[in-house]
Structure formats: structure tokens, C-alpha cells
Motif scaffolding. Structure first.
Motif, PDB file in Angstrom:
ATOM      1  N   GLN A  46     -44.125  91.457  79.308  1.00 51.98           N
ATOM      2  CA  GLN A  46     -45.514  91.898  79.391  1.00 51.98           C
ATOM      3  C   GLN A  46     -46.358  91.139  78.369  1.00 51.98           C
ATOM      4  OE1 GLN A  46     -46.178  94.229  81.952  1.00 51.98           O
ATOM      5  NE2 GLN A  46     -44.057  93.597  82.294  1.00 51.98           N
ATOM      6  N   VAL A  47     -47.259  90.311  78.877  1.00 53.02           N
ATOM      7  CA  VAL A  47     -48.129  89.536  77.998  1.00 53.02           C
ATOM      8  C   VAL A  47     -49.560  89.625  78.498  1.00 53.02           C
ATOM      9  CG1 VAL A  47     -46.304  87.902  77.358  1.00 53.02           C
ATOM     10  CG2 VAL A  47     -47.798  87.397  79.310  1.00 53.02           C
ATOM     11  N   GLU A  48     -50.482  89.306  77.603  1.00 54.05           N
ATOM     12  CA  GLU A  48     -51.886  89.281  77.980  1.00 54.05           C
ATOM     13  C   GLU A  48     -52.162  88.020  78.786  1.00 54.05           C
ATOM     14  OE1 GLU A  48     -56.114  89.030  75.638  1.00 54.05           O
ATOM     15  OE2 GLU A  48     -54.688  90.583  75.031  1.00 54.05           O
ATOM     16  N   VAL A  49     -52.785  88.177  79.943  1.00 57.23           N
ATOM     17  CA  VAL A  49     -52.984  87.058  80.867  1.00 57.23           C
ATOM     18  C   VAL A  49     -54.260  86.303  80.534  1.00 57.23           C
ATOM     19  CG1 VAL A  49     -53.391  86.420  83.275  1.00 57.23           C
ATOM     20  CG2 VAL A  49     -51.711  88.194  82.713  1.00 57.23           C
ATOM     21  N   LEU A  50     -54.135  84.986  80.428  1.00 54.71           N
ATOM     22  CA  LEU A  50     -55.297  84.109  80.345  1.00 54.71           C
ATOM     23  C   LEU A  50     -55.514  83.398  81.665  1.00 54.71           C
ATOM     24  CD1 LEU A  50     -57.536  82.551  78.815  1.00 54.71           C
ATOM     25  CD2 LEU A  50     -55.775  80.873  78.181  1.00 54.71           C
ATOM     26  N   ASN A  51     -54.403  82.954  82.294  1.00 52.66           N
ATOM     27  CA  ASN A  51     -54.521  82.061  83.439  1.00 52.66           C
ATOM     28  C   ASN A  51     -53.260  82.159  84.287  1.00 52.66           C
ATOM     29  OD1 ASN A  51     -54.748  79.737  85.108  1.00 52.66           O
ATOM     30  ND2 ASN A  51     -53.831  78.470  83.513  1.00 52.66           N
ATOM     31  N   VAL A  52     -53.369  82.692  85.496  1.00 48.57           N
ATOM     32  CA  VAL A  52     -52.182  82.836  86.346  1.00 48.57           C
ATOM     33  C   VAL A  52     -51.843  81.550  87.095  1.00 48.57           C
ATOM     34  CG1 VAL A  52     -52.618  85.294  86.686  1.00 48.57           C
ATOM     35  CG2 VAL A  52     -53.481  83.648  88.369  1.00 48.57           C
ATOM     36  N   LEU A  53     -52.766  80.586  87.091  1.00 45.53           N
ATOM     37  CA  LEU A  53     -52.543  79.358  87.854  1.00 45.53           C
ATOM     38  C   LEU A  53     -51.380  78.571  87.253  1.00 45.53           C
ATOM     39  CD1 LEU A  53     -56.298  78.387  88.210  1.00 45.53           C
ATOM     40  CD2 LEU A  53     -54.837  79.436  89.953  1.00 45.53           C
ATOM     41  N   GLY A  54     -50.412  78.262  88.066  1.00 46.80           N
ATOM     42  CA  GLY A  54     -49.257  77.501  87.598  1.00 46.80           C
ATOM     43  C   GLY A  54     -48.124  78.351  87.067  1.00 46.80           C
ATOM     44  N   ALA A  55     -48.334  79.657  86.951  1.00 46.62           N
ATOM     45  CA  ALA A  55     -47.268  80.511  86.420  1.00 46.62           C
ATOM     46  C   ALA A  55     -46.061  80.512  87.348  1.00 46.62           C
ATOM     47  CB  ALA A  55     -47.784  81.933  86.225  1.00 46.62           C
ATOM     48  N   GLY A  56     -46.308  80.452  88.664  1.00 44.00           N
ATOM     49  CA  GLY A  56     -45.198  80.417  89.617  1.00 44.00           C
ATOM     50  C   GLY A  56     -44.378  79.150  89.505  1.00 44.00           C
ATOM     51  N   ASP A  57     -45.037  78.038  89.184  1.00 46.18           N
ATOM     52  CA  ASP A  57     -44.311  76.784  88.995  1.00 46.18           C
ATOM     53  C   ASP A  57     -43.422  76.866  87.758  1.00 46.18           C
ATOM     54  OD1 ASP A  57     -45.875  75.931  91.131  1.00 46.18           O
ATOM     55  OD2 ASP A  57     -47.353  74.977  89.845  1.00 46.18           O
ATOM     56  N   ALA A  58     -43.959  77.462  86.700  1.00 44.91           N
ATOM     57  CA  ALA A  58     -43.162  77.654  85.486  1.00 44.91           C
ATOM     58  C   ALA A  58     -41.992  78.585  85.762  1.00 44.91           C
ATOM     59  CB  ALA A  58     -44.044  78.227  84.380  1.00 44.91           C
ATOM     60  N   PHE A  59     -42.254  79.644  86.520  1.00 47.78           N
ATOM     61  CA  PHE A  59     -41.202  80.586  86.909  1.00 47.78           C
ATOM     62  C   PHE A  59     -40.059  79.843  87.594  1.00 47.78           C
ATOM     63  CE2 PHE A  59     -39.093  83.131  90.096  1.00 47.78           C
ATOM     64  CZ  PHE A  59     -38.898  84.366  89.515  1.00 47.78           C
ATOM     65  N   LEU A  60     -40.391  78.976  88.552  1.00 45.02           N
ATOM     66  CA  LEU A  60     -39.343  78.296  89.310  1.00 45.02           C
ATOM     67  C   LEU A  60     -38.605  77.285  88.451  1.00 45.02           C
ATOM     68  CD1 LEU A  60     -37.774  77.943  91.827  1.00 45.02           C
ATOM     69  CD2 LEU A  60     -39.692  76.703  92.859  1.00 45.02           C
ATOM     70  N   ALA A  61     -39.313  76.606  87.552  1.00 46.03           N
ATOM     71  CA  ALA A  61     -38.631  75.691  86.636  1.00 46.03           C
ATOM     72  C   ALA A  61     -37.606  76.444  85.804  1.00 46.03           C
ATOM     73  CB  ALA A  61     -39.650  74.986  85.737  1.00 46.03           C
ATOM     74  N   GLY A  62     -37.987  77.624  85.314  1.00 47.00           N
ATOM     75  CA  GLY A  62     -37.052  78.433  84.533  1.00 47.00           C
ATOM     76  C   GLY A  62     -35.887  78.923  85.362  1.00 47.00           C
ATOM     77  N   PHE A  63     -36.162  79.356  86.600  1.00 47.04           N
ATOM     78  CA  PHE A  63     -35.080  79.826  87.464  1.00 47.04           C
ATOM     79  C   PHE A  63     -34.092  78.701  87.744  1.00 47.04           C
ATOM     80  CE2 PHE A  63     -32.866  81.267  91.209  1.00 47.04           C
ATOM     81  CZ  PHE A  63     -32.773  82.648  91.032  1.00 47.04           C
ATOM     82  N   LEU A  64     -34.626  77.510  88.024  1.00 46.96           N
ATOM     83  CA  LEU A  64     -33.750  76.364  88.301  1.00 46.96           C
ATOM     84  C   LEU A  64     -32.876  76.019  87.099  1.00 46.96           C
ATOM     85  CD1 LEU A  64     -36.173  73.992  90.258  1.00 46.96           C
ATOM     86  CD2 LEU A  64     -34.254  75.309  91.197  1.00 46.96           C
ATOM     87  N   LYS A  65     -33.425  76.192  85.901  1.00 50.96           N
ATOM     88  CA  LYS A  65     -32.644  75.919  84.697  1.00 50.96           C
ATOM     89  C   LYS A  65     -31.356  76.735  84.697  1.00 50.96           C
ATOM     90  CE  LYS A  65     -31.559  74.905  80.374  1.00 50.96           C
ATOM     91  NZ  LYS A  65     -31.126  73.584  79.917  1.00 50.96           N
ATOM     92  N   GLY A  66     -31.469  78.025  85.004  1.00 53.58           N
ATOM     93  CA  GLY A  66     -30.274  78.856  85.053  1.00 53.58           C
ATOM     94  C   GLY A  66     -29.440  78.609  86.293  1.00 53.58           C
ATOM     95  N   TRP A  67     -30.083  78.531  87.450  1.00 53.94           N
ATOM     96  CA  TRP A  67     -29.396  78.400  88.739  1.00 53.94           C
ATOM     97  C   TRP A  67     -28.543  77.143  88.799  1.00 53.94           C
ATOM     98  CZ3 TRP A  67     -30.745  75.452  93.450  1.00 53.94           C
ATOM     99  CH2 TRP A  67     -30.140  75.961  94.615  1.00 53.94           C
ATOM    100  N   LEU A  68     -29.101  76.027  88.368  1.00 53.46           N
ATOM    101  CA  LEU A  68     -28.374  74.752  88.431  1.00 53.46           C
ATOM    102  C   LEU A  68     -27.253  74.673  87.395  1.00 53.46           C
ATOM    103  CD1 LEU A  68     -31.436  72.490  89.112  1.00 53.46           C
ATOM    104  CD2 LEU A  68     -29.360  72.499  90.499  1.00 53.46           C
ATOM    105  N   ASN A  69     -27.341  75.495  86.378  1.00 52.20           N
ATOM    106  CA  ASN A  69     -26.284  75.514  85.358  1.00 52.20           C
ATOM    107  C   ASN A  69     -25.266  76.621  85.595  1.00 52.20           C
ATOM    108  OD1 ASN A  69     -27.084  73.285  83.800  1.00 52.20           O
ATOM    109  ND2 ASN A  69     -28.664  74.489  82.779  1.00 52.20           N
ATOM    110  N   GLY A  70     -25.342  77.277  86.769  1.00 56.48           N
ATOM    111  CA  GLY A  70     -24.342  78.274  87.127  1.00 56.48           C
ATOM    112  C   GLY A  70     -24.497  79.612  86.447  1.00 56.48           C
ATOM    113  N   ALA A  71     -25.662  79.882  85.851  1.00 58.43           N
ATOM    114  CA  ALA A  71     -25.876  81.165  85.183  1.00 58.43           C
ATOM    115  C   ALA A  71     -25.988  82.281  86.217  1.00 58.43           C
ATOM    116  CB  ALA A  71     -27.148  81.102  84.347  1.00 58.43           C
TER     117      ALA A  71
END
Length: 649
Positions: free
Chosen positions: A276-301
Motif C-alpha cells: 500500500q503506497v500513495e499513488v502519484l502515477n499509475v501509468l507504467g505500473a503494469g509494465d513494472a509489475f510484469l518485469a518483477g513477475f518475470l524476474k521470479g518466474w524465469l528464475n523458477g521462484a
């Protein structure tokens, strides 16, 4: 939940991202209508490019498959990706079309007007033969965004990439990335609308869903993929045509992962709560989300770790301006996850903001040979003494830049060369030096001031707006740890203001610490001055220090390593010392782990400049004499470094 995904071993790349690659222009005035915005910040943009960038920043071996125009913005995009470590070997250049552009505003927490300038743009014109099978087969995963199925030509290119991926055991990922305006379903200026129901788009997407192993989208995006206005019905429709793992982004609620049958309600799926954080800008948050998910997914987490990374990345980006530059490194992501409970306003946490600044990929400067001619008073006095107008000084400094360029070429010093130039007499010289790959410093202090004053008054931050990002702020301060309290506190306040201005502007900072000659100095005076600045929360990228003994260098090395392992290094100043004195100084610094080189001026330029101003030598003579001094000093420095290596061997 366990992550059962199996990836092909021995691949050179982790993920290839195919899709949008554009320039984002983000409004700098928060709260203004887009009509009223007065200035914009330029960033890398486009969902695929943001994901490639964010993945690389997190340590994945990412690559971009797209197209840019043969223009300045296209080169900006490719250079930005390359600096972050992203493979751009398959980003082609379109000689006919321009690079895509997006203009965005930040009106309030819920209103983000944006306009896509994508009429016949380069990234939607990847040629049919632009997808190479060997390249696709070199990766463990291929990510494509939904926009690249919105036109017949790009649908064909994306389908070919998918077929090659499936044939070569490459896992496939779809970021649904639904933008109604890019499917022609809303007005051309209405890029803000995120959902318009359309049976044609739904049918189009459902035809490609079976080819993917991982599907990622918001609830609205899954509703366009599955059809209808009910998320559970839409998810069931998606599951009817696809066995892929489904990742549903739920904003502040976090995300849900569905690896099998669709549950009765989304809350019954595997859910991971978002930070839970204070929102300044939601644009691009989904791209960051997917980059983070891929970090774990591709490393077998497992999926919990994948979601933790994803939610953390998304939370950080929504709290910051822009998307790509807001992406976290692994170091700051780990810090945020460990302290998320108290970081509702990440932008206010000094440690997090500093990690975001210093832990990103930066150009390495393992060795620096810098010619400093930022002097203002000394050049003015030299002109006066020789009876010539100070109007001659700008040309003189341009000739000194030419001397540096010739030295760099003659000695093969690419990546090790630098200049320190003022903008009072050296504005043209600065322009000539900028963009050549040199280390470039610029002074901000009022010469001789103690307590410290800035050349343009206290509003130093407003002046930095006009500086190129590659320029380093150089500030000389006559600092003594035993100075009277009033003077010391004033100096520290000025330095703190400068440091905070640098954090906002993004420029690196070099602090040149010279104790005033009117005060007695002990062996540890400089050490204590540097330590005091660390104690009050000032962490410059560079320190510039005068002659130190080998023992003092050991103490400085230990201090810097303890307080700031991200420090770029220490450089030696000259103070008009003789060549022999500088050689002795280099020798004392020989074994230092933090000393990167020297920033020397008057020893190099004084006599050649005096003779040129007096009319005793011409332009060529000035350049030759300056080069001789500079190159002699470089060779002495190089010999001291070579001696260190010989001793180590």
C-alpha cells in the motif's frame, strides 16, 4: 503455489520483448490539465520496451524486438536500452517512418490524460522478415503485447514469432496491454480510456490465446480477452481456449494467479496482497509489475515470490514520475520489500531514493585523466596581466578542448578522459565537449567564497535544469572540521541544499574539499571533513582531495567503503603543483582502492595560456604545449598505476 514452468537450458537470453517502443513525454506540472502543462520530461516508453528495460534492471538478460525511426528519438531509445544492458541487436531502423511518441499528463490520482502519436509509426512496421528464428531460439521466453496484434501486418509478424517460439521450446507470454484507442475504438486523443467492450477484439484475442503459456492483464483486460462485463465469466471463457497460467492484476489488492480451473470467485484463487503506497502515477505500473513477475518466474521462484516482486515493482513505479526510469533495481526492490510496512510514501525515504539513484547501471570510470580549466578568476587575471580583453578567453578554452581531443586520440584514452569547464568563459567549450563520451564537470561555487556561496545565488536547483545530464556538478568548499560553529553550519547547509538539488536533477556530484589555508591542519583533517559530510547525510558520487600520504589514503579508502560502497571514487587535485610534486602525490595514492585519477589544471594550462594571450604562440602552439603538459602528467599517472600492478604480481 509452486511454479511448474520448465525452461530450455543453455539459452543466451532470458526474455525477448516484442512490441511497442516509443518516447514518453511526461508532464512535469502535477495537477495541471494537459492543455496547461508547460514542460515535459522525456523517457523511454512503450509497454514492451518498459518491460525489457525493467527486466534488465532486475538482472534478467532481456532483448528488444522492435523498430525505431531513423531519427534522434529512435537513437535515444536504443541508447537508453543498451545502457541498461538490454540486447538491441534486433531493433531495426525504419528509414521512412518516425519513432512513436506518447504525451502524458498527471491531473490527479485518477486522471491521466494521454495522447498516442502513432500514425504509421516505426514500431508498428516491423518487416515480415524481421523475426529471425535463431534469435527467437536463443531465449527462454518471448513476450508480446496485445497492441502488436491490432493490425494485419503486425498480427502476421507476431504470429510468426509465436510459431518460431513454440517450435524452439521458448515459453510465451502475452501482456494483454489493451488500449482501445490503438484498436480504433475511441477518439484519437482519448488514450486515457482503458476499457471499451468490443466483440471483434475479443474474438481476435481468443484466436491467439492458445499459443501462450502465461497471460497477464488487469481485470478489464481479461474481460476484453474473455468477453462480457463479468470478470469470472471472462476468465472461464479464457480458460476454455487456453491452458496458460493467468495472472490478474488487481491494483492495490495485489494480484491473483490461476494455474488450473477457474474458481467460483477471484478471491478464492491464489492471491498475493499488494503493498500500500500513495499513488502519484499509475501509468507504467503494469509494465513494472510484469518485469518483477518475470524476474521470479524465469528464475523458477514460486508464485508467492513472483507476486511479491511484481507487486513491489508496481508499488514503487506508481509512487514515482515516469515509468522506465522509475523501475527499481534488485537492491532497492529488496530494500522496499523488507520495509514495505512503513513505506507508504516511498519517495520520502532517503535510503530508498538514494539506492534508486546509485544502484542502477552507470557508465564505468575505472580511471580518469581530467584536464581542469574551470578557473574563472585566474583566467581573468591572466588576461589583465597580458593586456588583452577577457573576450579572448572563450576561444582559449575551446582550443583547450581541442587539445584534450587530440590527446585522447593519440594516447587511446577513450573512456578515461575528462574535462572540468566553467560556463562563464567556457560555455562554448562545454558545448564542444558534450556528447563525446568524456567525463565532464562544471563548477557551481562562487570562487573563493567562505562560507560557500553558489555562482548563481541560493537557487542552485533551478540552474541545474538547463544542464545536460552527463555533466557532473563540481563544488569546491573550504571546509575544516574545527572551523567556528557558525561558519561550519552555514557551509554544511549550503552543501546539503546542493546535494538535495542533485538528487532531484539527477546529476552526479563531486565535492572538492580543501581546508582553508588560514587554519592549521593535522594529518586527519581532510579525513574528518569527509567523515563529517557523511555523518550529515551527504553522499557525493565523487570526492576531489589534495595530496595525502599513503597512510591517509588507507584511512580514506576504509571510510568510503564503510559509508558509501556506491561512491564512484576519489580524484586528486593539483593546486598548481609542479610536475615533480604531482608525481610524488600519484605515488602516495598508488595503492589506494578509491583513487581513480586526477583533475589537474594550472600545472597544465598556465604557461601555454599565458604565452598565447601574450601573442608569443599561435593556436597550434597553444594546443601543442598544452598537450605536452597533459600527456606528461598522464604518463606519470600511468607509470604509478603500472607499478601497483607489478607489485601485486
Amino acid at each position: 503455489m509452486n511454479n511448474p514452468t520448465q525452461f530450455a537450458p543453455g539459452r543466451a537470453l532470458d526474455v525477448i520483448c516484442l512490441g511497442r517502443l516509443a518516447v514518453d513525454l511526461y508532464a512535469q506540472q502535477i495537477g495541471a490539465r494537459l492543455e496547461d502543462v508547460g514542460s515535459f520530461a522525456k523517457y523511454l516508453g512503450g509497454s514492451s520496451a518498459n518491460i525489457a528495460f525493467g527486466s534488465a534492471r532486475l538482472g534478467l538478460r532481456s532483448a528488444m524486438l522492435s523498430r525505431v525511426g531513423d531519427d534522434h528519438m529512435g537513437r535515444f531509445l536504443t541508447e537508453t536500452l543498451a545502457r541498461e544492458g538490454c540486447d538491441i541487436s534486433h531493433v531495426s531502423v525504419d528509414p521512412q517512418r518516425l519513432t512513436a511518441l506518447v504525451m502524458l499528463g498527471l491531473k490527479d490520482k485518477h486522471t491521466f490524460p494521454l495522447i498516442f502519436y502513432r500514425e504509421d509509426c516505426a514500431d508498428m512496421a516491423i518487416p515480415a522478415d524481421g523475426v529471425d528464428e535463431a534469435f527467437i531460439a536463443s531465449s527462454r521466453a518471448l513476450l508480446i503485447t496485445g497492441t502488436h496484434f491490432s493490425t494485419e501486418a503486425m498480427h502476421a509478424v507476431s504470429t510468426r514469432a509465436l510459431k518460431l517460439a513454440r517450435r524452439n521450446n521458448v515459453r510465451t507470454v502475452l501482456d494483454i496491454d489493451y488500449r482501445p484507442v490503438l484498436w480504433g475504438l475511441s477518439g484519437k486523443a482519448d488514450g486515457e480510456t482503458r476499457f471499451v467492450s468490443n466483440e471483434g477484439v475479443t474474438a481476435h484475442l481468443q484466436a491467439i490465446l492458445p499459443q501462450f503459456d502465461l497471460l497477464v492483464g488487469t481485470e478489464e483486460e481479461f474481460m476484453i480477452a474473455g468477453g462480457g462485463a463479468d470478470i469470472m465469466a471472462a476468465l472461464r471463457a479464457v480458460r476454455a481456449v487456453s491452458a496458460a497460467t493467468l495472472v490478474v492484476k488487481r491494483g492495490p489488492l495485489g494480484c491473483a494467479v490461476i494455474d488450473g480451473a477457474i474458481p467460483a470467485e477471484l478471491d478464492a484463487a491464489f492471491n498475493y496482497r499488494g503493498a500500500q503506497v500513495e499513488v502519484l502515477n499509475v501509468l507504467g505500473a503494469g509494465d513494472a509489475f510484469l518485469a518483477g513477475f518475470l524476474k521470479g518466474w524465469l528464475n523458477g521462484a514460486d508464485y508467492a515470490a513472483c507476486c511479491q516482486y511484481a507487486n513491489g515493482c508496481g508499488a514503487l513505479v506508481v509512487s514515482r514520475h515516469g515509468c522506465a526510469p522509475a523501475m527499481p533495481t534488485q537492491v532497492e526492490l529488496d530494500y522496499f520489500i523488507a520495509h514495505a510496512a512503513r513505506l507508504q510514501r516511498p519517495a520520502d525515504d532517503a535510503t530508498l531514493q538514494r539506492l534508486h539513484r546509485v544502484s542502477v547501471a552507470r557508465k564505468a570510470w575505472p580511471e580518469l585523466c581530467v584536464f581542469a580549466f574551470d578557473h574563472r578568476n585566474q583566467f581573468f587575471e591572466m588576461a589583465q596581466q597580458n593586456g588583452v580583453s577577457e573576450a579572448r578567453l572563450p576561444l582559449l578554452k575551446q582550443l583547450l578542448v581541442e587539445a584534450v581531443g587530440q590527446t585522447e586520440a593519440a594516447l587511446g584514452l577513450a573512456g578515461k578522459t575528462g574535462v572540468l569547464i566553467d560556463d562563464r568563459y567556457g560555455a562554448d567549450a562545454l558545448n564542444a565537449a558534450t556528447g563525446r563520451g568524456w567525463w565532464i564537470g562544471r563548477p557551481v561555487e562562487l570562487p573563493g567564497s567562505n562560507p560557500l556561496q553558489f555562482d548563481w545565488g541560493r537557487s542552485i536547483g533551478s540552474h541545474l535544469i538547463s544542464w545536460p545530464k552527463e555533466h557532473v556538478i563540481k563544488c569546491l568548499v573550504q571546509l575544516h572540521p574545527d572551523d567556528n560553529v557558525e561558519n561550519r553550519l552555514e557551509q554544511e547547509a549550503q552543501l546539503k541544499a546542493l546535494y538535495e538539488a542533485a538528487q532531484i536533477s539527477g546529476h552526479e556530484l563531486l565535492l572538492e574539499v580543501i581546508p582553508p589555508k588560514s587554519m592549521a591542519c593535522d594529518a586527519d583533517t581532510v579525513y574528518r571533513a569527509v567523515k563529517r559530510l557523511y555523518n550529515i547525510g551527504i553522499y557525493p558520487e565523487w570526492w576531489k582531495l589534495e595530496h595525502l600520504s599513503a597512510a591517509q589514503w588507507q584511512a580514506i579508502d576504509a571510510l568510503v567503503q564503510e559509508r558509501d560502497p556506491y561512491c564512484r571514487g576519489v580524484v586528486l587535485l593539483g593546486l598548481n603543483a609542479s610536475i615533480d610534486d604531482l608525481a610524488a602525490s600519484f605515488n602516495e595514492a598508488r595503492d589506494s582502492s578509491t583513487c581513480r585519477g586526477f583533475l589537474v589544471g594550472r600545472t597544465i594550462f598556465h604557461e601555454p595560456s599565458r604565452r598565447w594571450l601574450a601573442g608569443e604562440i599561435d593556436d597550434a602552439g597553444l594546443i601543442a604545449a598544452t598537450r605536452a603538459n597533459f600527456e606528461a602528467l598522464i604518463r606519470i599517472w600511468q607509470r604509478s598505476r603500472a607499478a601497483k600492478l607489478e607489485r601485486a604480481a
